[in-house]
Structure formats: C-alpha cells, structure tokens
Write an enzyme that holds these catalytic residues in place. Sequence first.
Site, short mmCIF file in Angstrom:
data_model
loop_
_atom_site.label_atom_id
_atom_site.label_comp_id
_atom_site.label_asym_id
_atom_site.label_seq_id
_atom_site.Cartn_x
_atom_site.Cartn_y
_atom_site.Cartn_z
N GLN A 1 8.47 -9.33 -15.85
CA GLN A 1 7.65 -8.30 -16.48
C GLN A 1 6.51 -7.86 -15.56
O GLN A 1 6.12 -6.70 -15.56
CB GLN A 1 7.09 -8.83 -17.81
CG GLN A 1 6.09 -7.91 -18.47
CD GLN A 1 5.68 -8.41 -19.85
OE1 GLN A 1 6.50 -8.56 -20.74
NE2 GLN A 1 4.40 -8.70 -20.02
N TYR B 1 16.82 -14.63 -16.64
CA TYR B 1 15.58 -13.91 -16.93
C TYR B 1 14.40 -14.87 -16.98
O TYR B 1 14.50 -15.96 -17.54
CB TYR B 1 15.67 -13.14 -18.26
CG TYR B 1 14.39 -12.39 -18.57
CD1 TYR B 1 14.16 -11.13 -18.04
CD2 TYR B 1 13.38 -12.97 -19.34
CE1 TYR B 1 12.97 -10.44 -18.28
CE2 TYR B 1 12.19 -12.30 -19.58
CZ TYR B 1 11.99 -11.03 -19.04
OH TYR B 1 10.81 -10.37 -19.28
N SER C 1 -19.46 16.61 3.66
CA SER C 1 -20.36 15.46 3.57
C SER C 1 -21.51 15.79 2.63
O SER C 1 -21.93 16.94 2.53
CB SER C 1 -20.89 15.14 4.97
OG SER C 1 -22.07 14.38 4.88
N ASN D 1 16.30 -8.55 -22.58
CA ASN D 1 16.51 -8.79 -21.15
C ASN D 1 17.41 -7.73 -20.51
O ASN D 1 17.11 -7.22 -19.44
CB ASN D 1 17.10 -10.18 -20.92
CG ASN D 1 16.17 -11.28 -21.39
OD1 ASN D 1 15.03 -11.00 -21.77
ND2 ASN D 1 16.64 -12.51 -21.38
N THR E 1 2.70 9.51 25.72
CA THR E 1 3.05 8.10 25.53
C THR E 1 1.74 7.35 25.76
O THR E 1 0.91 7.79 26.56
CB THR E 1 4.12 7.61 26.54
OG1 THR E 1 3.58 7.70 27.85
CG2 THR E 1 5.42 8.42 26.45
N HIS E 2 1.56 6.29 25.02
CA HIS E 2 0.29 5.54 25.09
C HIS E 2 -0.92 6.44 24.81
O HIS E 2 -2.01 6.17 25.28
CB HIS E 2 0.11 4.88 26.47
CG HIS E 2 1.32 4.13 26.94
ND1 HIS E 2 1.51 2.79 26.72
CD2 HIS E 2 2.42 4.56 27.61
CE1 HIS E 2 2.67 2.42 27.25
NE2 HIS E 2 3.25 3.47 27.77
N SER F 1 3.53 -5.98 -22.18
CA SER F 1 3.81 -5.12 -21.02
C SER F 1 3.57 -3.65 -21.37
O SER F 1 4.04 -2.75 -20.68
CB SER F 1 5.26 -5.31 -20.57
OG SER F 1 6.16 -5.13 -21.66
N ASN G 1 -13.93 17.27 6.66
CA ASN G 1 -13.19 16.02 6.91
C ASN G 1 -11.77 16.08 6.34
O ASN G 1 -11.56 16.61 5.26
CB ASN G 1 -13.94 14.85 6.26
CG ASN G 1 -15.33 14.66 6.85
OD1 ASN G 1 -15.53 14.85 8.05
ND2 ASN G 1 -16.29 14.34 6.00
N1 ARG Z 1 8.66 -6.88 -21.67
C1 ARG Z 1 9.70 -7.63 -21.06
C2 ARG Z 1 9.81 -7.27 -19.56
O1 ARG Z 1 9.22 -6.32 -19.16
C3 ARG Z 1 11.00 -7.33 -21.72
C4 ARG Z 1 11.94 -8.50 -21.75
C5 ARG Z 1 11.37 -9.56 -22.61
N2 ARG Z 1 12.23 -10.68 -22.69
C6 ARG Z 1 11.84 -11.87 -23.12
N3 ARG Z 1 12.71 -12.80 -23.13
N4 ARG Z 1 10.63 -12.09 -23.54
O2 ARG Z 1 10.45 -7.94 -18.82
#
Ligand code: ARG
Length: 493
Positions: A324, A319, A279, A112, A157-158, A25, A287
């Site tokens: 993610q 979780y 343009s 988590n 209106t409209h 992530s 524009n």
């Molecule tokens: N990168 C994870 C997220 O954005 C963090 C939590 C990861 N937890 C796990 N059990 N792999 O949610």
Amino acid sequence: MRNDVVRLGRLSGERSGDMMHFLSSMRADRYIAGADILVDIAHVLMLDRQKINDRATTRQLLPALLRLHDKGIPEEVFDDRFEDVHAGIESLLIESLGVEAGGRMHMGRSRNDEVVTCIRIRLREDLIAQMTALLKVREVLLTLSENHTESTMPGFTHLQHAQPTTLAHHLLAYEQAFSRDFDRLKEAYARVNQSPLGAAAFASTGYPIDREFTATLLGFDGLVTNTMDAVATRDFALETLADLTIMMANASRLCEELIFWSTSFVKFVIFDDAFCSTSSIMPQKKNPDTAEIMRAKSGSVFGAFSGALVTVKGLPMSYNRDLQELTPNIWRGMDDAGESLRLLADMLASASFDTKRMSEEAGKGFSTATELADSLVRSCGIPFRTAHNIVGRAVQKGDLSLATLEKAAGEVGGGISLAGKGLTQKDIDRMLEVRYSLELRKAPGGPAPEAVIAALGERRKQHHHDAELTRKKQAKLAKAKEHLIAEARRLVA
Ligand code: ARG
C-alpha cells in the site's frame, strides 16, 4: 454512513483518528477510485454470467455502481475510517442496498487482486498520457530541427568548443533520446496491461469465475496468470518508474543545457518570459525557473522510484500491506514526470534561439582543427597521427597559418614539408572553414545538412508510427470502457 464493513466480524477495539489515518490508503486511493467502479462493474457482470449471483442481485448492484460511475463517488466514501476506497465503496453499497444484495459484490475476489487491478488500469492511462507528452516534445524538437539544419553552432565535448555542428543536429540528439524513452514506456505498457483480477487473496477462488471475461471487459491484453504473482508483484510499477527516471534524466540534461545557453556568457537562447521568474530584490533579473524546477523534478522522480523499489525488496510472497505504501510513489512519479514533459514542449516551442550568436561561436577555439588534420592526411598523404601532431603543435604556437604548420611539421621529424607537397595558404583557409568541415560530415547521423535532412525524414516517419500506435492503444481502451458500461446498462434495462 456506518463504519468499515470489512472490520465487522473479526476485530473489535476502537481505533483513534491517528491510527485510522495511518492505516488508510485513502489519499492515494483517489487516483484509483474511478478505476475501482469499473472493476466492480466488470466483476458483477462476470458473477452474473457465471451464475454465481442471480439476476435479481445483479439488477440491484449494477444501478448503484452505474450511479457512482455517472454521478461520481460521494465524498464520505473517502473518509479515513475506511481502510481504503474498496472498503468505502462496499460499505456504501451495503448501506444503500442492504447486505442481501450489497453483501454479494465481493464474492470470489479480495482487495488484493482488486487494488492491483485498479492500479494497472489507472497506470495504463497515465502511460498513454505520458507517451502523448513525449510525442509532443519530439514533435517540437523535429519542427525546430527542420528550421535549423543550416544554423551552425559549436559542438562541445567536456564543455569545450570541439567541432562545428548545427542546432538541428544538436536537438535531434535529444529527439532520439526521447524516442527511446517512448519505446521503454511502450514496452512497460505491454506488461502493465495484464489482468490480475480473479487471483483473490492469492489462491484464486472456488467459485467458477471467468478471469478471461473480466480481463477482456476491462480492456486488458492478457492475464497475470499465476495468482500468487498477480497479487504480489509490483514490478510493472518499478519498471515504469525506472523508465520515467531515465526519461527525466534526459529532460534534466536538456534543461541544464538550455539554462547554460540562456546565460549572458553564452546567449544562445532566450526563454519566453512566461517560463521565467524575476528577483524580489534585483529588478533586472530574468531567471529560468521552469527549467530549474524541471531539472530538480528528475530528482523527485528518482526518489519515487527508489522509494518503491526499497519497499518491495524484503517482501515475502504474497500480498503484504507494505505494498500500500508503494502505490503513492507511482502517482507522485507519474505526476511530476507528466507535468514536466508537458511544460518542456511549450518551453521549447516558445524559446527563441539566437542563430547569429551560435554561428559566431561555431568556429572558435580552433574547432575546425580536426578537419584540418584530416585534410592534411587527404592532400599530403601523411598518417593521421602525424597530422594530429602537426596541427596540435601549431595550435600550441597560436595559429594555423601555413608558416606555423610548416614549422610544426619540421619539429615532428621525418623531413615533412607540407608546402613541398603542394599545400598553399588558400588550401588551409578552405580547410578551416566551418561550412567545409560541416558539409564533409555526412555519414548517417552526422551534422552535415544533407545527413540531417535524411535523418529528419526517418525521425518523422518514426514519430508518425509512434503516434499511430498510441492512438490505437487509447482507442482500444475507450472502446472497452464504452462496451463495459453499455453491457451493464443493457442488463439493468
Ligand atoms: N489499500 C490496500 C492497498 O493499497 C488494498 C489491499 C488491502 N488488502 C489487505 N489485505 N488489507 O494495498
């Protein structure tokens, strides 16, 4: 630096770059990296206070974390070989301090609860920035309105000329909508700023942690109490994105209107050149691209909201890694909405409104016919529906002179004679005046300058109140952060 320390025990097997990139992530984690250091510091302070870690460990962990806070996080932490920034930072600490100290930071927590704590910290800051941007847009609308309580224009209106109004009344309609957007974000903030920390994976922990302590250190207003809910829910993010979607729909309507007003058919507004493009082939073109992009961004923000919503819809407790994939939608929606609102304020402030053109149009299309019907009711004592019928017929015949109205009255039946009730052409001329129609419409919130001036007073008060509230929230967060860092420095001194 070595590999991800989280994977060391349970798993073997080489992963390809593609695989690591897919699972990591990191890109979105740049948004929460700063918050992660704060969460680490608060957590380490709590472990120390609860004697879960000894002071010697704390005195190794804190200086390393303070260094990351002061000097920034090294680029290698953001490498895709780490599943996320949390694993990257822990790996860095273990690398530099050794596992004896570095391996004691993640006691009694999980990524988590960690990640969602970070998200809430970053999101509340973005919310304050968003509320500040909304305040700016409202400020510009209020100032413009104050300057245009007498600037008559057609109300539609409209998209057909309907009744006269003023530019102030029209702009205040948007100010009021943006004020509700502010309220929604303020209410979302209250639910965002709750601490999930201490929930660990979902079942909390057997260590004697103090959730209240970390919540206070991190500037939260309370706890997300149930630890399963704490790691599983993203409703606070959905709510924020829904609020942003509504806000952007309001901004998009305003943009659409300004674009229409800037056409050479209408010519009510001229955008500052800075907000326009030309343009590549038509040298004469100017524009309104900024307003157009902003109108489109409302679609992007809605996309972020719907992406996030669909991500959670099928998830069981607690979780799931799917969560993610939801997070980038938050930052995408926030970025697009924030940029839009900040530019909207400047675009409005720099635009010039052609009040002469607006007033030229104010009385067109029989726009004062409603007041004429109302005035016939008042001066001749006839029912409104009869007056509506008479004026409608006269409009169909093409003019609103006494002669035409009299003819129409004859057709309606019931032997009504307006002249017979003392109505003169002079009376009718007055009843059809834009000013006359406008000044009568002084019910609360109406377009009469007197009503608009009263509304402006109220709106200014509300703006002041909202600005104060935003400042207080911001100050509270700044103070909490200052205190957190000071506490950490005090322990290592
Ligand atoms: N990168 C994870 C997220 O954005 C963090 C939590 C990861 N937890 C796990 N059990 N792999 O949610």
